[in-house]
Structure formats: structure tokens, C-alpha cells
Design a protein around this motif. Structure first.
Motif, PDB file in Angstrom:
ATOM      1  N   LEU A   8       0.714  -1.256  -0.054  1.00  0.00           N
ATOM      2  CA  LEU A   8       0.098  -0.119  -0.117  1.00  0.00           C
ATOM      3  C   LEU A   8       0.840   1.424  -0.095  1.00  0.00           C
ATOM      4  CD1 LEU A   8      -2.997  -0.963   2.597  1.00  0.00           C
ATOM      5  CD2 LEU A   8      -2.953  -1.240   0.009  1.00  0.00           C
ATOM      6  N   ASN A   9       1.937   1.110   0.705  1.00  0.00           N
ATOM      7  CA  ASN A   9       3.011   2.341   0.717  1.00  0.00           C
ATOM      8  C   ASN A   9       3.500   2.803  -0.834  1.00  0.00           C
ATOM      9  OD1 ASN A   9       3.870   4.280   2.834  1.00  0.00           O
ATOM     10  ND2 ASN A   9       5.878   3.316   2.317  1.00  0.00           N
ATOM     11  N   ARG A  10       3.734   1.558  -1.434  1.00  0.00           N
ATOM     12  CA  ARG A  10       4.177   1.786  -2.737  1.00  0.00           C
ATOM     13  C   ARG A  10       3.002   2.371  -3.805  1.00  0.00           C
ATOM     14  NH1 ARG A  10       8.325  -3.186  -2.764  1.00  0.00           N
ATOM     15  NH2 ARG A  10      10.042  -2.049  -1.650  1.00  0.00           N
ATOM     16  N   GLN A  11       2.006   2.224  -3.270  1.00  0.00           N
ATOM     17  CA  GLN A  11       0.756   2.893  -4.265  1.00  0.00           C
ATOM     18  C   GLN A  11       0.972   4.662  -4.304  1.00  0.00           C
ATOM     19  OE1 GLN A  11      -1.781   1.421  -5.897  1.00  0.00           O
ATOM     20  NE2 GLN A  11      -0.868  -0.513  -5.098  1.00  0.00           N
ATOM     21  N   ASP A  12       1.609   5.188  -3.198  1.00  0.00           N
ATOM     22  CA  ASP A  12       2.193   6.624  -3.348  1.00  0.00           C
ATOM     23  C   ASP A  12       1.123   7.400  -3.468  1.00  0.00           C
ATOM     24  OD1 ASP A  12       4.204   8.590  -2.837  1.00  0.00           O
ATOM     25  OD2 ASP A  12       4.397   8.637  -5.228  1.00  0.00           O
ATOM     26  N   ASN A  13      -0.161   7.223  -2.624  1.00  0.00           N
ATOM     27  CA  ASN A  13      -1.482   8.135  -2.787  1.00  0.00           C
ATOM     28  C   ASN A  13      -1.587   8.599  -1.274  1.00  0.00           C
ATOM     29  OD1 ASN A  13      -4.489   8.928  -2.786  1.00  0.00           O
ATOM     30  ND2 ASN A  13      -3.813   8.494  -4.888  1.00  0.00           N
TER      31      ASN A  13
ATOM     32  N   SER B  66       4.167   1.855  11.904  1.00  0.00           N
ATOM     33  CA  SER B  66       4.617   3.357  11.674  1.00  0.00           C
ATOM     34  C   SER B  66       5.613   3.726  10.479  1.00  0.00           C
ATOM     35  CB  SER B  66       5.302   3.704  12.936  1.00  0.00           C
ATOM     36  OG  SER B  66       6.496   2.613  13.097  1.00  0.00           O
ATOM     37  N   GLY B  67       5.612   4.756   9.796  1.00  0.00           N
ATOM     38  CA  GLY B  67       6.540   5.080   8.931  1.00  0.00           C
ATOM     39  C   GLY B  67       5.891   5.097   7.429  1.00  0.00           C
ATOM     40  N   LEU B  68       4.536   4.919   7.247  1.00  0.00           N
ATOM     41  CA  LEU B  68       3.982   4.972   6.015  1.00  0.00           C
ATOM     42  C   LEU B  68       3.679   6.170   5.670  1.00  0.00           C
ATOM     43  CD1 LEU B  68       1.332   1.859   6.674  1.00  0.00           C
ATOM     44  CD2 LEU B  68       3.673   1.778   5.642  1.00  0.00           C
ATOM     45  N   ASN B  69       3.535   6.549   4.577  1.00  0.00           N
ATOM     46  CA  ASN B  69       3.191   7.887   3.825  1.00  0.00           C
ATOM     47  C   ASN B  69       1.850   8.167   3.786  1.00  0.00           C
ATOM     48  OD1 ASN B  69       2.367   6.446   1.724  1.00  0.00           O
ATOM     49  ND2 ASN B  69       4.149   6.692   0.514  1.00  0.00           N
TER      50      ASN B  69
END
Length: 746
Positions: A24-29, A46-49
Motif C-alpha cells: 500500500l505504501n508503494r501506491q504513493d497516494n 509506523s513510517g507509512l506515507n
């Protein structure tokens, strides 16, 4: 906040959640939030965008977790992603602009039984993604071998949704407006945890009129391939599964006011009952009281259904369902037995010869009296006369002469019958033939080095011994994540089969420790003996045996022998149990530089389907891939070259040099299956990546032997301690320990 992603999580799912977090983090949204409903306090995300909310929920089922998350959602739309599922690269960016008020979005689900965690994590970093052809193995696409995924989508009319109702009643891959859920108080059915999404989606479809669907799948649903330790909801064995299923049908149908949708859901339920219920009754999955209870529920449900909807099943099934409707349960059960018998007969006719012999076993052989003096042997599915069953047989013949009838199983095209042509008290029978079924039905003892057929059920009072076929290097069964090389039910089938083993022969304590978790097999039922097949390697006359074998194969006595025994690769899969193999070792160069002093004996794994053409190498290469007994090839060899095959465990008993030609080590170790040993630290020989390194090591073999002497000694202490030439004696003593009527002759 545009989109809330909801994921239920139990303690056992924590590692999967971490994989999904990366995905999901690499979906970058930034327009998403992730709500994880977890009953464990150990989870750290923790640490997700993007925002993450880990909420605790009361209870232990998925419906409770999803409902708790719905109440906390801030997004305009809700998407439900299970812990072990994935979104393809760019999915959220591509879908976020397509979200329209009151519209349900179907991301199109691709179901696979192959865990692809690391694969999808890697490709998520790429701009473009092509689904490889292996992904379509069980569900072919009409396109080319490799499909380029696109972002095209189309509107779907409600009639088409109803026609695909079995798909739309599943929550996976659906994005639903939160307003539809909140305004209509739509929640998952917490009283029906096995079929909670059926009721939920039924209510959603009853309200929503607008649908869009992507042209290629965006949501990858990784189905569970370990129903023993990690079952999905559909794999959980539960006494009230049928109660829950029927109640979900009834409850959902009752709330629907759109006639077309109601009819489609009812038709779906009728087909599902018709598909599964008869087998459940005939195979005695219910007690009599439970069966009556379920039929009472079913009868009430059928009574409320318009009779015209039953036309969606065949006329025989229709009669069965109408008899249940009328409470004629005894008559319905007789008809169920008839339809199951017809299905079984059709299967027999479809399978022709094998189907008829199988019926012969089920109807007649299973009921025959056990003969205390019959031992059945099978090695590598009847392919040859070899391995530990061979040496158990030879020991029994020598020390219990004339006291048993020995029956060997032979596959079509094998040399087993020829090899045993002159042996007394011995019969060879064709695998899956009538005599095969007969002797399986009457034998007191079965000695097999792989797995028995799935349909075989060991009789009370008989003894089944699995000798297995090697010390494990690569991960096995319950330690494997990816089971691409076998049926998706491999782990369940293996578990059921291995519960029938009375004994499991082991070569060393390392194997004992691995089999306890890899096979989930109890240590107290293992025979700690060493492998009978290795007795020949410690035989007092092994030099004489070696000379005789060389003469039989036509190998010059004045030349040293290199045995090259590579294994199969998971990624060179062709079909279940079949692989291709590309010979990467430069045989021509070996011949050029070593041919004056050496010859090479080639022995590939029996899984490998293609026949390697070695005719161009003259008298340097002896292709003995079809040679029955690899132990005899060990005996004549001065050096072993292998890779990830367990052959080196046995070969090390001889204390001769071992070289590991592992040209694809990085790929094989990290992507395919992994190992139980650290190949860089534990092996008694060097890891070589090129043919030149192999040649150099052979030229300097004395130096290599000296360099690895200490490792070799430690390796033998760990893996060969039990191999003293008397394993056959220990195994046969255990096999016959309760047979007071036999007399051993020393």
C-alpha cells in the motif's frame, strides 16, 4: 479523505500485514487512510506515507473486525483488503478519479494459490507491470502469454451484475460509497462469521444502481494453500457450516426487494446446495440429528421459493430438492445416493481403465481379509527397483526367507519386473492395475518411499512405513510458502496421507527435527535408523561391488568418475510433478581439460521431463539418468558435483569430495524455496558459479579436500552418525516387531 482501506487482522496475520503495508505504501497516494482492526497489541505500522489507524475490536471473527473499522472510517469510499491480498501498482491512483457518488467500483479480482508477496513488492517499484504467464496457469487469459495490464474500465448494467451474482456477493476488490453503508445501516453479519460478506453485499446490491468495472484485474487475492495451519474462512472445518450457509441465504433473500436480484441470489443458493450438499450427506459429514436439523432449515427455505427457480438444476436434482421441501427426507437421501453413484460412474468411465480398477478396490478389495504374510513395496511411484524399499526387501529376503510374499509395484515402462525376474516369493504388479488394487487391499505391510495415493485408506491392523527419500535441504510441505509445483491442496492432502503412516524412517537427528514441523509428524513415530539405501556405502565388499557396477556400465576401470547429479528447479515447472532442465555446465570444456583422467556419469532428477542429448560428448559422458539405484552410482564415483539436491547427504558417507555447481544460487535461495542449511557455512565443499571454477576445483581436488576437511568432519558428525551399514536391520526389526510368527535367520 477520499478512500478508507479496511483490513481485519488477527495475531497470525501480523507478518502478512507488514507485506501489505509495503504494498500500500508503494501506491504513493495521500488521499487514503488505512484502518486495521486488530485483536493483537503487537502490531506496529509506523513510517507509512498515509494515515494509519489501528483499532482494537471486541470478538474474534472477521465480521466484528470489519464492522469496528467501518464505524471509524473517514473516507468517502470504503475498500476491504484482506491481510494477505495485494493491489497492483498504481491501482489507487488509477481508481481515485473514477469514484462517483452512489457508484460501486469492481477492481476485478485475480485469485491465485501462489503466494507472491516478494514478487509484488518488487514489481510495485516499477512503472509498468506485465502479468507473467505463470499467473494464468489455472485461469488462462484469451490474450497472449504475457498480459499488459491497463487502466481501462467500463460501466456495467445491473442485469449483468445479477448474472455474475456469485462474484458480486464477495467483498474482495469492491469499492463502496460510505454513504450507502452508513445511511442504510449496512454491517457485516456478526452471527454468521463464515458467510458475513454474503449478507453485506446483498444489502449493498439492493440499493446501488451504478457500477463500473476495470478491464484487467487490479486486486490479487492470494488464496490459502495451508488449510491445516492457516485456513481461510471457506476452509475452516466447522460443525455448523451448513447452518450458517443456509441462514445467510435465507436472511439475504428476505431483505431483497428487487425481484431480479432476489431471484438471482436464490438461484445461486440452489446451485450451491445442489453442488455440495449431496456429497456431504452421502459421505456422512453429519450426525443423524444434525442432518435432520439442516434439512428442516432447507425445507423451510425451499417452501418460500417460487418453484420455477428450481429449473436451474437438472431434473434429478429438482426431484431431490422438492422431496426435501416436502419433508420426504428418506426418499431424498436415497436419490442423493443415486446421483452421487451416477457421478462416480461417470468419473470411472471418463478415466477408463484406472477408474474401473479404482472401483474394484473401493467395492471389493477394501473389504478383503488382511494377509499377514504379504509385504507391498513401491519406490518412486513404481518407476524403479531402488532406494530404501529395495534394501528393506533384500534384508527381509535374506533374514526371513520363505516367510513372506513380496509384492513390488511397477509403473508402465519400468524395469522392476526385469530386475526381480528370478527372485523367490516375489511378484511384480502393474501400478493401478487389478492386482495392484488386490494386494493393496490384502497386504499386512506397505513400504513406500514417497506418498501413497490419496484415495488409499490404511486398514486397521496393517502397518504402513514411509521410508521417505532424502535428508531435506529445500523447504518441504508446511515450511513452503509457494506450492506452485503441486496442486493447491498439496498441504492438506499431505497432512491427511501422513496421518496414516505408522512409521517414518529418518537418516539423522536433523531430519527428525525438520520432519516434526515440515510434515507435522510426531517424533515418537519416527525410526531413527539411518537410510537402508545407504547400507551399501558401508558394505565390507564395496570395492568389489564398485568394480562390478563399472563393468556393467562399460566404464573404464583406469579412469576416475565424476558423478553430476543436479536437481529440478521450481521455476522450470511444466505440469504437476514435471519440469524441464537446461544443462548449464560446459561439458565440452570439462571433456577437453579432464577427459584423459575422468569420465562423467550424469544422473538427473526423475521429475525432469526432457531427455538431455549427451551423444556429442562421446565416451566422456555416461547418461545414467534412468539408472534405478543411485546408491550404486555413488559407490563408483570419485567426485560428486551437485547443486540443491539432497544427494550429497548420502554421498558424504563415502568421505569423497563434493563440489556444488550453483550458477543460479542467488535466485534459487531468495525467490524460489529457501534452504534449511546455510549453504555458505554448512556444506562440505565449495559453491561454484561457473564451469571454469568447477574445472579448476577438479584439477586441484586434493587441495579442495584439505581445505574442507574440518567442515566435512563436522558435516558427517551431524548427518551421517547413524549410517553404519545396519539401517536395514533396524528398520525391518521395527516393521516386524509385533509379528510373533516370523523367525529371523542370521
Amino acid at each position: 479523505m477520499k478512500l478508507s482501506i479496511i483490513t481485519p487482522c488477527k495475531t497470525k496475520d501480523i507478518e502478512k500485514i507488514k507485506q501489505l503495508a509495503t504494498n500500500l505504501n508503494r501506491q504513493d497516494n495521500k488521499e487514503i487512510e488505512w484502518i486495521v482492526a486488530c485483536n493483537s497489541s503487537e502490531l506496529d505500522l509506523s513510517g507509512l506515507n498515509f494515515p494509519v489507524d489501528i483499532i482494537k475490536f471486541d470478538g474474534d471473527n472477521v465480521a466484528q473486525a470489519r464492522n469496528a473499522a467501518i464505524r471509524e472510517a473517514h473516507g468517502e469510499y470504503l475498500m476491504f483488503v484482506d491481510a494477505d491480498d495485494f493491489l497492483l501498482p498504481g491501482t489507487i491512483n488509477n481508481v481515485i478519479d473514477k469514484l462517483k457518488p452512489g457508484c460501486l467500483v469492481d477492481l476485478k479480482v485475480y485469485p491465485t494459490y501462489e503466494p507472491v508477496n516478494s514478487y509484488f513488492n518488487e514489481i510495485n517499484q516499477k512503472q509498468e507491470f506485465r502479468m507473467p504467464n505463470w499467473a494464468f496457469r489455472r485461469k488462462p487469459e484469451p490474450e497472449a502469454e504475457e498480459t499488459l495490464l491497463n487502466d481501462k474500465f467500463h460501466k456495467v448494467d445491473k442485469k449483468s451484475v445479477f448474472e455474475e451474482i456469485s462474484h458480486y456477493l464477495k467483498i474482495s476488490g469492491k469499492i463502496i460509497p460510505k454513504g450507502v453503508i452508513w445511511d442504510n445501516d449496512i454491517l457485516f453479519d456478526e452471527e454468521n462469521p463464515l458467510y458475513d460478506d454474503f449478507y453485506f453485499m446483498g444489502k449493498v446490491l439492493n440499493i446501488i444502481n451504478s457500477f463500473i468495472e476495470f478491464d484487467t484485474f487490479k486486486y490479487v487475492k492470494v488464496k490459502h494453500n495451508d488449510p491445516i495451519n492457516d485456513p481461510s474462512l471457506s476452509q475452516i472445518e466447522c460443525d455448523d457450516r451448513w447452518n450458517q450457509m443456509l441462514n445467510s441465504f435465507i436472511k439475504t433473500a428476505d431483505l431483497i426487494n428487487a425481484n431480479n436480484l432476489k431471484d438471482c441470489i436464490i438461484i445461486h443458493s440452489i446451485k450451491k446446495i445442489n453442488k455440495y450438499f449431496y456429497n456431504a450427506v452421502v459421505n456422512n459429514h453429519f450426525s443423524s440429528s444434525k442432518q435432520s436439523e439442516i434439512m428442516d432449515i432447507m425445507s423451510g427455505y425451499f417452501a418460500s421459493i417460487d418453484h420455477r427457480l428450481f429449473k436451474n438444476v437438472n431434473i434429478i436434482s429438482r426431484h431431490i430438492l422438492f422431496n426435501i421441501r416436502k419433508h420426504n427426507y428418506a426418499k431424498a437421501i436415497r436419490q442423493m445416493k443415486l446421483i452421487i453413484a451416477l457421478r462416480y460412474t461417470h468419473k470411472i468411465l471418463r478415466n477408463k481403465g484406472r477408474g474401473i480398477t479404482r472401483a474394484y478396490y473401493e467395492v471389493i478389495c477394501k473389504k478383503l481379509k488382511v494377509n499377514e504374510k504379504v509385504i507391498v513395496y513401491e519406490s518412486f511411484l513404481g518407476r524403479n527397483y531402488s532406494d530404501s524399499p529395495k534394501y528393506i526387501y533384500q534384508y527381509s529376503q535374506k533374514h526371513y526367507p520363505g516367510q513372506f510374499k513380496h509384492v513390488w509395484i511397477a509403473a508402465k515402462g519400468s524395469n522392476v519386473k526385469k530386475d526381480l525376474a528370478n527372485e523367490p516369493n516375489t511378484k511384480v504388479v502393474k501400478r493401478f492395475g487389478f492386482r495392484y488394487m488386490y494386494y493393496l487391499g490384502i497386504s499386512k505391510y506397505q513400504v513406500i518411499n514417497m506418498r501413497q495415493p490419496r484415495w488409499f485408506n490404511k486398514k486397521p491392523g496393517t502397518v504402513f512405513m514411509s521410508t521417505w527419500h532424502g535428508t531435506p535441504l529445500k523447504h518441504l510441505v508446511f515450511d513452503m510458502e509457494n506450492v506452485a509445483s503441486a496442486t493447491r491442496l498439496y498441504k492438506k492432502i499431505f497432512y491427511e496421507q501422513s496421518r496414516q503412516w505408522d512409521y517414518l524412517v529418518t537418516a539423522n537427528q536433523f531430519s527428525v527435527d525438520v520432519f516434526k514441523h515440515a510434515f507435522m509428524y510426531p517424533e515418537q513415530k519416527m525410526i531413527k535408523s539411518g537410510y537402508p539405501r545407504n547400507d551399501i556405502l558401508s558394505a565390507p565388499n564395496r570395492e568389489e561391488l564398485s568394480r562390478n557396477i563399472k563393468e556393467k556400465l562399460g566404464i573404464p576401470l583406469n579412469k576416475k568418475v565424476i558423478l553430476y547429479a543436479p536437481t529440478w528447479r521450481d521455476d522450470e515447472y511444466v505440469d504437476v510433478g514435471q519440469y524441464k532442465f537446461q544443462l548449464k555446465l560446459n561439458i565440452a570444456k570439462l571433456r577437453e581439460q579432464l577427459g584423459d583422467d575422468y569420465v562423467m556419469v550424469l544422473r538427473t532428477h526423475y521429475f525432469i521431463t526432457n531427455n538431455l542429448d549427451t551423444s556429442g560428448f562421446g565416451n566422456f559422458v555416461y547418461n545414467e539418468s534412468s539408472y534405478d539405484d543411485i546408491s550404486e552410482l555413488y559407490l563408483i564415483s570419485d567426485i560428486l558435483i551437485t547443486d540443491y539436491s539432497s544427494v550429497f547427504f548420502d554421498y558424504s558417507i563415502l568421505r569423497r569430495p563434493i563440489l556444488y555447481y550453483v550458477y543460479d544460487y542467488d535466485k534459487y535461495a531468495s525467490v524460489l524455496r529457501g534452504f534449511y542449511l546455510d549453504m555458505n557455512k554448512d556444506l562440505p565443499g565449495p559453491l561454484l558459479k561457473t564451469s571454469d571454477e568447477v574445472i579448476d576445483s577438479i584439477k586441484n581436488i586434493d587441495q579442495v579436500s584439505t581445505e574442507y576437511a574440518d567442515k566435512y568432519a563436522k558435516f558427517n558428525e551431524r548427518f551421517s552418525k547413524w549410517e553404519d551399514g545396519h539401517a536395514s536391520e533396524r528398520v525391518v526389526n521395527m516393521l516386524l516387531k509385533n509379528d510373533a510368527r516370523v523367525k529371523k535367520i542370521d
